[in-house]
Design a protein around this motif. Sequence first.
Motif, short mmCIF file in Angstrom:
data_model
loop_
_atom_site.label_atom_id
_atom_site.label_comp_id
_atom_site.label_asym_id
_atom_site.label_seq_id
_atom_site.Cartn_x
_atom_site.Cartn_y
_atom_site.Cartn_z
N GLU A 140 -2.39 -0.50 -44.42
CA GLU A 140 -3.32 -1.63 -44.36
C GLU A 140 -4.59 -1.35 -45.15
O GLU A 140 -5.12 -2.22 -45.85
CB GLU A 140 -3.65 -1.95 -42.91
N ARG A 141 -5.10 -0.11 -45.07
CA ARG A 141 -6.29 0.24 -45.84
C ARG A 141 -6.01 0.21 -47.34
O ARG A 141 -6.84 -0.24 -48.13
CB ARG A 141 -6.80 1.62 -45.40
N GLU A 184 -3.79 -1.63 -48.86
CA GLU A 184 -3.65 -3.04 -49.26
C GLU A 184 -5.02 -3.69 -49.37
O GLU A 184 -5.29 -4.47 -50.30
CB GLU A 184 -2.79 -3.77 -48.24
N ALA A 185 -5.91 -3.36 -48.42
CA ALA A 185 -7.26 -3.93 -48.47
C ALA A 185 -8.01 -3.47 -49.72
O ALA A 185 -8.71 -4.26 -50.36
CB ALA A 185 -8.03 -3.54 -47.21
N ARG A 186 -7.86 -2.17 -50.08
CA ARG A 186 -8.51 -1.67 -51.29
C ARG A 186 -7.95 -2.33 -52.55
O ARG A 186 -8.69 -2.64 -53.48
CB ARG A 186 -8.35 -0.15 -51.37
N ARG A 187 -6.63 -2.55 -52.55
CA ARG A 187 -6.02 -3.20 -53.71
C ARG A 187 -6.51 -4.64 -53.86
O ARG A 187 -6.85 -5.08 -54.97
CB ARG A 187 -4.49 -3.21 -53.56
N ILE A 188 -6.59 -5.35 -52.75
CA ILE A 188 -7.07 -6.73 -52.80
C ILE A 188 -8.52 -6.78 -53.24
O ILE A 188 -8.92 -7.63 -54.05
CB ILE A 188 -6.89 -7.41 -51.42
N GLU A 189 -9.33 -5.85 -52.73
CA GLU A 189 -10.74 -5.81 -53.11
C GLU A 189 -10.89 -5.51 -54.60
O GLU A 189 -11.74 -6.09 -55.28
CB GLU A 189 -11.47 -4.75 -52.29
N GLU A 215 -8.79 -6.26 -56.94
CA GLU A 215 -8.30 -7.39 -57.75
C GLU A 215 -9.11 -8.65 -57.57
O GLU A 215 -8.92 -9.62 -58.29
CB GLU A 215 -6.83 -7.67 -57.39
N THR A 216 -10.01 -8.66 -56.60
CA THR A 216 -10.80 -9.86 -56.33
C THR A 216 -11.82 -10.10 -57.44
O THR A 216 -12.46 -9.16 -57.92
CB THR A 216 -11.52 -9.73 -54.98
N ASP A 238 -15.26 -11.75 -58.39
CA ASP A 238 -16.50 -12.27 -57.82
C ASP A 238 -17.08 -13.30 -58.80
O ASP A 238 -17.64 -12.95 -59.83
CB ASP A 238 -17.49 -11.13 -57.59
#
Length: 340
Positions: free
Chosen positions: A81-82, A84-89, A91-92, A94
């Motif tokens: 989960e961590r 995946e969260a880092r990957r999403i962050e 790729e986000t 701003d």
Amino acid sequence: MLNELAKIRDDALARLEKVETESELNELNTAILGRNGALTAILRTMGKLLAEERAQLGQAANAAKQQLAAAFDERKTAIAERAEARRIEAETIDVTLPGVVNIPAGKLSPLTVVYREIRDALIGLGFTTFEGPEIEYDDYNFTKLNLPLDHPARDMQDTFYVNDKVLLRTHTSPCEARALMTLKPPFRLVIPGRVFRVDEPDASHSPVFMQMEGLVVDRNLTFADLKGTIDTFVKAVFGENVKSRLRPSYFPFTEPSAEVDISCTICGGVGCSSCKGTGWMEIMGCGITNPHEIENCGLDPHEWKAFAFGVGVDRVACLKYGINDIRLLYEGDARFLRQL
């Protein structure tokens, strides 16, 4: 043995809290629960114990193994989960961040630049823009413009026909007929637009190109008015030092008709290969609107006079920028466009 088992369990749980990656988790799992792991080593000693001790140790070992397996699964889920969260962050995007600097600015196409120069020059002379459809009736494209039924321009090898009565316009002149039939004179119009002819693409021909036409309708117009308008237009587009001249010619929709030449923009009128040594370059046709066309469109040719001229935007662009192949204007080659 029970104390040693509890120590292995507690030590494994403590080390598990510090694991941050999946590879570290796999290493710890192998060290505790693997074939040669610490917990497995204790289980191998059970055969040396008494039956009562063996049963007691077996229950404790199974409970420890289940507890550790559940802890490993929970930790594995948390690590995933961590990640995946880092990957999403990462790729986000701003959208509130400032734009990237030093992005090269785009430039207008030579056709657009020349079109605006011609349009603005004519608007400065009191013209207004008038446009018409690209898919046109044969009647507007030919008949009302005084082109007879046997005129070569009507042939299939020269014109894109949709059916017997509808075609892709071969010039912007159908807009003259539409203007004469819908607008109340006097008026001055600049008529831009794409036109279509059956041509094999080469350095000087294209099946699709852009024209701009000027039409003036008023009482008591003369050829001198046409000549003055042409000369002013040429100087506004090509420069004050460029001269213009008119040569007799023939067009069905004008009488008299003329071709417009300008002094060569490359050699200044001295003579070069571009102007074939003459010092002059042809750019467009013009003339006094034929009375038959005025009458065909419902106006009295004895009251109203008109003159018109038409220029190929592509032709002007090639002259202004020294382009020797009209196809370059339409191919969108970035290497060519960067040179302009």
